[in-house]
Design a protein around this motif. Structure first.
Motif, PDB file in Angstrom:
ATOM      1  N   ASN A  54       0.827  -1.211   0.000  1.00 36.26           N
ATOM      2  CA  ASN A  54       0.000   0.000   0.000  1.00 36.26           C
ATOM      3  C   ASN A  54       0.861   1.260   0.000  1.00 36.26           C
ATOM      4  O   ASN A  54       0.514   2.250  -0.650  1.00 36.26           O
ATOM      5  N   LEU A  55       1.971   1.236   0.736  1.00 39.04           N
ATOM      6  CA  LEU A  55       2.878   2.381   0.720  1.00 39.04           C
ATOM      7  C   LEU A  55       3.484   2.596  -0.667  1.00 39.04           C
ATOM      8  O   LEU A  55       3.565   3.724  -1.152  1.00 39.04           O
ATOM      9  N   GLU A  56       3.906   1.510  -1.308  1.00 40.52           N
ATOM     10  CA  GLU A  56       4.468   1.629  -2.652  1.00 40.52           C
ATOM     11  C   GLU A  56       3.441   2.213  -3.613  1.00 40.52           C
ATOM     12  O   GLU A  56       3.762   3.089  -4.427  1.00 40.52           O
ATOM     13  N   ILE A  57       2.207   1.726  -3.523  1.00 40.43           N
ATOM     14  CA  ILE A  57       1.140   2.243  -4.390  1.00 40.43           C
ATOM     15  C   ILE A  57       0.897   3.722  -4.119  1.00 40.43           C
ATOM     16  O   ILE A  57       0.776   4.528  -5.043  1.00 40.43           O
ATOM     17  N   LEU A  58       0.852   4.102  -2.840  1.00 42.34           N
ATOM     18  CA  LEU A  58       0.645   5.512  -2.484  1.00 42.34           C
ATOM     19  C   LEU A  58       1.729   6.394  -3.080  1.00 42.34           C
ATOM     20  O   LEU A  58       1.440   7.426  -3.697  1.00 42.34           O
ATOM     21  N   PHE A  59       3.000   5.994  -2.923  1.00 40.84           N
ATOM     22  CA  PHE A  59       4.091   6.821  -3.424  1.00 40.84           C
ATOM     23  C   PHE A  59       4.080   6.897  -4.951  1.00 40.84           C
ATOM     24  O   PHE A  59       4.393   7.941  -5.526  1.00 40.84           O
ATOM     25  N   MET A  60       3.688   5.802  -5.596  1.00 40.05           N
ATOM     26  CA  MET A  60       3.566   5.846  -7.060  1.00 40.05           C
ATOM     27  C   MET A  60       2.450   6.786  -7.479  1.00 40.05           C
ATOM     28  O   MET A  60       2.597   7.556  -8.433  1.00 40.05           O
ATOM     29  N   GLU A  61       1.324   6.727  -6.778  1.00 42.47           N
ATOM     30  CA  GLU A  61       0.204   7.615  -7.094  1.00 42.47           C
ATOM     31  C   GLU A  61       0.585   9.073  -6.867  1.00 42.47           C
ATOM     32  O   GLU A  61       0.180   9.954  -7.635  1.00 42.47           O
ATOM     33  N   LEU A  62       1.356   9.335  -5.820  1.00 42.61           N
ATOM     34  CA  LEU A  62       1.815  10.709  -5.571  1.00 42.61           C
ATOM     35  C   LEU A  62       2.722  11.199  -6.700  1.00 42.61           C
ATOM     36  O   LEU A  62       2.592  12.346  -7.155  1.00 42.61           O
ATOM     37  N   GLU A  63       3.632  10.336  -7.163  1.00 40.93           N
ATOM     38  CA  GLU A  63       4.504  10.711  -8.278  1.00 40.93           C
ATOM     39  C   GLU A  63       3.687  10.996  -9.533  1.00 40.93           C
ATOM     40  O   GLU A  63       3.931  11.967 -10.241  1.00 40.93           O
ATOM     41  N   GLU A  64       2.719  10.126  -9.784  1.00 41.64           N
ATOM     42  CA  GLU A  64       1.861  10.289 -10.950  1.00 41.64           C
ATOM     43  C   GLU A  64       1.052  11.583 -10.850  1.00 41.64           C
ATOM     44  O   GLU A  64       0.926  12.344 -11.820  1.00 41.64           O
ATOM     45  N   PHE A  65       0.539  11.872  -9.661  1.00 46.22           N
ATOM     46  CA  PHE A  65      -0.226  13.092  -9.426  1.00 46.22           C
ATOM     47  C   PHE A  65       0.644  14.327  -9.665  1.00 46.22           C
ATOM     48  O   PHE A  65       0.217  15.286 -10.331  1.00 46.22           O
ATOM     49  N   ARG A  66       1.859  14.298  -9.132  1.00 43.57           N
ATOM     50  CA  ARG A  66       2.775  15.443  -9.312  1.00 43.57           C
ATOM     51  C   ARG A  66       3.152  15.628 -10.768  1.00 43.57           C
ATOM     52  O   ARG A  66       3.266  16.769 -11.254  1.00 43.57           O
ATOM     53  N   ALA A  67       3.345  14.514 -11.486  1.00 42.28           N
ATOM     54  CA  ALA A  67       3.681  14.608 -12.914  1.00 42.28           C
ATOM     55  C   ALA A  67       2.520  15.239 -13.684  1.00 42.28           C
ATOM     56  O   ALA A  67       2.744  16.074 -14.583  1.00 42.28           O
ATOM     57  N   LYS A  68       1.311  14.891 -13.344  1.00 39.86           N
ATOM     58  CA  LYS A  68       0.135  15.478 -14.013  1.00 39.86           C
ATOM     59  C   LYS A  68      -0.003  16.948 -13.674  1.00 39.86           C
ATOM     60  O   LYS A  68      -0.399  17.760 -14.515  1.00 39.86           O
ATOM     61  N   GLN A  69       0.333  17.327 -12.431  1.00 43.93           N
ATOM     62  CA  GLN A  69       0.246  18.732 -12.016  1.00 43.93           C
ATOM     63  C   GLN A  69       1.250  19.578 -12.797  1.00 43.93           C
ATOM     64  O   GLN A  69       0.960  20.714 -13.153  1.00 43.93           O
ATOM     65  N   LYS A  70       2.441  18.999 -13.058  1.00 40.60           N
ATOM     66  CA  LYS A  70       3.452  19.743 -13.804  1.00 40.60           C
ATOM     67  C   LYS A  70       3.056  19.950 -15.267  1.00 40.60           C
ATOM     68  O   LYS A  70       3.406  20.929 -15.887  1.00 40.60           O
ATOM     69  N   GLN A  71       2.310  18.997 -15.798  1.00 40.87           N
ATOM     70  CA  GLN A  71       1.887  19.087 -17.196  1.00 40.87           C
ATOM     71  C   GLN A  71       0.848  20.182 -17.408  1.00 40.87           C
ATOM     72  O   GLN A  71       0.718  20.719 -18.495  1.00 40.87           O
ATOM     73  N   LYS A  72       0.120  20.523 -16.369  1.00 37.81           N
ATOM     74  CA  LYS A  72      -0.926  21.559 -16.487  1.00 37.81           C
ATOM     75  C   LYS A  72      -0.390  22.919 -16.635  1.00 37.81           C
ATOM     76  O   LYS A  72       0.435  23.545 -16.544  1.00 37.81           O
TER      77      LYS A  72
END
Length: 120
Positions: free
Chosen positions: A102-120
C-alpha cells in the motif's frame, strides 16, 4: 521501461493474493507459550530427590488495558495452541506485507499526481 499502470497492476495483484491468504487464517491467538521446569511439593518425588524437574507449559497473553495473564496448559493441548500462535504471527506478517505494498502504491500515485500537475 514499465509504466506506472503496469507496476501498480502487479502490486495490486500481489496484494490480492495476500488478502486471500489472510482470509484463510483461522483461530488467531495472541501471546506466547513457554516451557517451565518446576519442582513439585511432594517430598518423595524424583524432582526433590534427584533434581529432575517436571515440565509444565504456560500460555501468557495480555488483553487490552489489562495486566498480563498466565495460564497453565496441559501437554496434550500444546500442539493446538502452537498452531493458533503461529497463525497470529502469520497474520501480522501478511498485514506488514500488505502495508508495504500500500505504501508503494501511495508513493507511485503521488509521483503520478505530481507529474500530471506539472503538465498543467
Amino acid at each position: 521501461m514499465t509504466s506506472f499502470a503496469e507496476v501498480k497492476k502487479n502490486l495490486v495483484g500481489k496484494r490480492s493474493v495476500l488478502y486471500r491468504k489472510l482470509f484463510k487464517i483461522r483461530d488467531i491467538l495472541p501471546g506466547s507459550l513457554s516451557e517451565r521446569h518446576l519442582q513439585c511439593g511432594h517430598p518423595n518425588c524424583i524432582c526433590r530427590r534427584e533434581g529432575k524437574r517436571h515440565i509444565a507449559y504456560q500460555y501468557s497473553f495480555k488483553r487490552i488495558g489489562e495486566k498480563q495473564v498466565t495460564r497453565n496448559i496441559p501437554k496434550d493441548f500444546v500442539p493446538q495452541l502452537e498452531l493458533r500462535l503461529k497463525a497470529n504471527k502469520e497474520f501480522y506478517r501478511i498485514m506488514r506485507e500488505i502495508q508495504e505494498i500500500n505504501l508503494e502504491i501511495l508513493f507511485m500515485e503521488l509521483e503520478e499526481f505530481r507529474a500530471k500537475q506539472k503538465q498543467k
